[in-house]
Write an enzyme that holds these catalytic residues in place. Structure first.
Site, mmCIF file in Angstrom:
data_model
loop_
_atom_site.group_PDB
_atom_site.id
_atom_site.type_symbol
_atom_site.label_atom_id
_atom_site.label_comp_id
_atom_site.label_asym_id
_atom_site.label_seq_id
_atom_site.Cartn_x
_atom_site.Cartn_y
_atom_site.Cartn_z
ATOM 1 N N GLU A 269 0.824 -1.221 0.000
ATOM 2 C CA GLU A 269 0.000 0.000 0.000
ATOM 3 C C GLU A 269 0.850 1.261 0.000
ATOM 4 O O GLU A 269 0.405 2.310 -0.457
ATOM 5 C CB GLU A 269 -0.932 0.021 1.233
ATOM 6 C CG GLU A 269 -2.317 -0.510 0.908
ATOM 7 C CD GLU A 269 -3.344 -0.296 2.025
ATOM 8 O OE1 GLU A 269 -4.493 -0.630 1.776
ATOM 9 O OE2 GLU A 269 -3.000 0.175 3.119
ATOM 10 N N HIS A 290 8.611 -26.862 -0.874
ATOM 11 C CA HIS A 290 7.948 -27.944 -1.596
ATOM 12 C C HIS A 290 6.841 -27.392 -2.496
ATOM 13 O O HIS A 290 5.953 -28.118 -2.913
ATOM 14 C CB HIS A 290 7.371 -28.958 -0.606
ATOM 15 C CG HIS A 290 8.431 -29.498 0.311
ATOM 16 N ND1 HIS A 290 9.102 -30.676 0.068
ATOM 17 C CD2 HIS A 290 8.969 -28.985 1.446
ATOM 18 C CE1 HIS A 290 9.995 -30.875 1.028
ATOM 19 N NE2 HIS A 290 9.942 -29.869 1.870
ATOM 20 N N LYS A 405 -13.972 1.139 -4.424
ATOM 21 C CA LYS A 405 -15.070 1.502 -3.512
ATOM 22 C C LYS A 405 -16.157 2.271 -4.258
ATOM 23 O O LYS A 405 -17.344 2.039 -4.049
ATOM 24 C CB LYS A 405 -14.550 2.347 -2.343
ATOM 25 C CG LYS A 405 -13.774 1.530 -1.330
ATOM 26 C CD LYS A 405 -13.421 2.342 -0.113
ATOM 27 C CE LYS A 405 -12.574 1.525 0.829
ATOM 28 N NZ LYS A 405 -11.906 2.333 1.836
HETATM 29 O O1 PA5 Z 1 -3.198 1.193 5.973
HETATM 30 C C1 PA5 Z 1 -4.293 1.658 5.746
HETATM 31 O O2 PA5 Z 1 -4.511 2.886 5.787
HETATM 32 C C2 PA5 Z 1 -5.473 0.763 5.421
HETATM 33 O O3 PA5 Z 1 -5.067 -0.553 5.229
HETATM 34 C C3 PA5 Z 1 -6.503 0.813 6.533
HETATM 35 O O4 PA5 Z 1 -5.907 0.412 7.735
HETATM 36 C C4 PA5 Z 1 -7.702 -0.083 6.231
HETATM 37 O O5 PA5 Z 1 -8.279 0.266 5.009
HETATM 38 C C5 PA5 Z 1 -8.752 0.041 7.331
HETATM 39 O O6 PA5 Z 1 -9.172 1.364 7.467
HETATM 40 P P1 PA5 Z 1 -9.918 1.871 8.744
HETATM 41 O O7 PA5 Z 1 -8.999 1.747 9.895
HETATM 42 O O8 PA5 Z 1 -10.259 3.305 8.436
HETATM 43 O O9 PA5 Z 1 -11.143 1.022 8.924
#
Ligand code: PA5
Length: 418
Positions: A269, A290, A405
């Site tokens: 990310e 394996h 989304k």
């Molecule tokens: O690293 C990040 O920002 C994302 O992976 C969020 O942690 C994830 O989308 C969850 O978001 P939230 O904590 O707003 O529910």
């Protein structure tokens, strides 16, 4: 301190290496000054009063709950699961259950079934408060709590970890839930050492003070001496420039499966944007020797491998027994400790892969303890930020996550998304 080993000389001269380390070092300050750079100084700046409140809440949960249902996804879930599992699981009565991280009806049903006759509490963890998987699971769990404990007792079993500006603040105020703050300047995947991870980890019996001390020590090493995270960040980018665009995190401990999941999220990310980034993958050896082992040894030469290892062998030792009939011809190993055999197999694997043209690096923790896990988390967080800045991307945003989304909301018929 976390050690880092790599045969730099295969890829660049000493002078080039020093120059790149010097350049990359500047990004420490860039990370620190970023609006999402709160994690850099967190191990020395964390809110001690809130930390104590978390420990108290954990004590309560440990005394009255068989389960703590942790409702969260991504950065609001993976890090603390990684630490708890790497350290051998929960110590004591209260077990953690993880939910709110998929749209799977059967997974949710499994959770609801598991808590059916048990005492439980719920920790909703969401920075934004708007994450759909998490919010849907919370609806079910809140209902279950009310059915089981009544409208007055149920709120005392709900703990919310969220940002001061999240939509969950309204729920917290309206129901008097106990809540903990995710600092505004720390993003999800950099938040494991904040209340996001601290409450579930404390409930699991993890020594959270030691965890924080480990992170603090690693921060010190990095801020004052450049640290090994810088070298790792440099080498990742050097390898990418040479055409190695897949990094495989390798581990010989199955309990590190979720550590790899957290690491993949952290790097995936943070770096995968603007058409750039190293693809993060993982293997657990020897199981995957394996399966993916063949590809590692012999497939496309686009992969480099980072081994996460512990220097110390396990104190509790399982020794290979002698057999009267040596049909499997293993008596030559009789009396040897299994953990030492594991270390030897790891060495053989590294050497074979390197000989097969896979650049191999090693990230070595002193042992598998709270202190070392804290240091390891900080090491990778810093390496990730430095590496992303070197690549020319912002490590702290995730614009690509929103695209699906918008389509999802349209297909589901959310008002305003036609
Ligand atoms: O690293 C990040 O920002 C994302 O992976 C969020 O942690 C994830 O989308 C969850 O978001 P939230 O904590 O707003 O529910």
């Amino acid at each position: 301190m976390i050690k880092f080993e790599c045969d730099y000389s295969k890829f660049l001269s000493e002078a080039e290496l020093s120059e790149r380390i010097r350049q990359t070092g500047h990004f420490v300050w860039l990370s620190q000054r970023s609006t999402k750079g709160g994690w850099v100084d967190w191990p020395v700046n964390y809110n001690a009063a809130e930390f104590e409140r978390i420990k108290k809440a954990a004590e309560k949960i440990r005394s009255d709950s068989d389960y703590l249902v942790c409702v969260g996804v991504g950065g609001s879930y993976l890090g603390f699961r990684a630490v708890v599992e790497a350290l051998g699981g929960e110590r004591g009565r209260t077990k953690l259950i993880f939910t709110g991280n998929s749209f799977s009806a059967r997974e949710l049903e499994k959770v609801l079934d598991q808590i059916k006759d048990a005492d439980f509490s719920v920790n909703v963890i969401s920075k934004s408060g708007t994450t759909m998987e998490t919010a849907i699971a919370f609806r079910f769990l809140r209902q279950r709590l009310i059915e089981r404990y009544g409208a007055e007792e149920a709120p005392k079993r709900i703990f919310i970890t969220t940002d001061d500006e999240s939509v969950l603040q309204q729920e917290i105020a309206g129901n008097h839930y106990e809540s903990f703050a995710i600092p505004h300047n720390i993003g999800g995947r950099f938040s494991v050492l904040t209340p996001v991870g601290m409450l579930p980890m404390a409930v699991a019996g993890i020594d959270v003070d030691q965890l924080m001390k480990g992170a603090e020590k690693e921060r010190e090493a990095l801020i004052y001496t450049g640290g090994n995270a810088t070298k790792y960040a440099v080498m990742r980018n050097v390898l990418l420039e040479r055409g190695f665009n897949v990094e495989v995190l390798a581990n010989f401990e199955p309990s590190f499966k979720y550590f790899s999941e957290w690491w993949k999220q952290l790097f995936g990310e943070s770096e995968g944007k603007d058409g750039k980034g190293i693809f993060p993958a993982s293997v657990i050896y020897s199981t995957d020797l394996h399966s993916l082992g063949q590809y590692m040894q012999d497939g496309q030469r686009i992969v480099f491998e980072t081994f996460v290892e512990s220097e110390q062998t396990e104190a509790e030792q399982i020794v290979v027994p002698i057999a009267v009939s040596d049909i499997d011809e293993l008596n030559y190993l009789a009396g040897q400790k299994l953990d030492e055999i594991k270390h030897t197999v790891a060495q053989a694997t590294r050497e074979a892969h390197e000989a097969g043209g896979v650049p191999v690096m090693r990230v070595i923790m002193p042992d598998i303890s709270e202190y070392s896990m804290g240091a390891l988390i900080y090491f990778f967080e810093m390496a990730c930020a430095l590496s992303a800045f070197t690549l020319g991307v912002n490590p702290f945003n995730q614009p690509g996550v929103d695209d699906y989304k918008v389509k999802m909301f349209r297909l589901l018929g959310k008002p305003g998304y036609n």
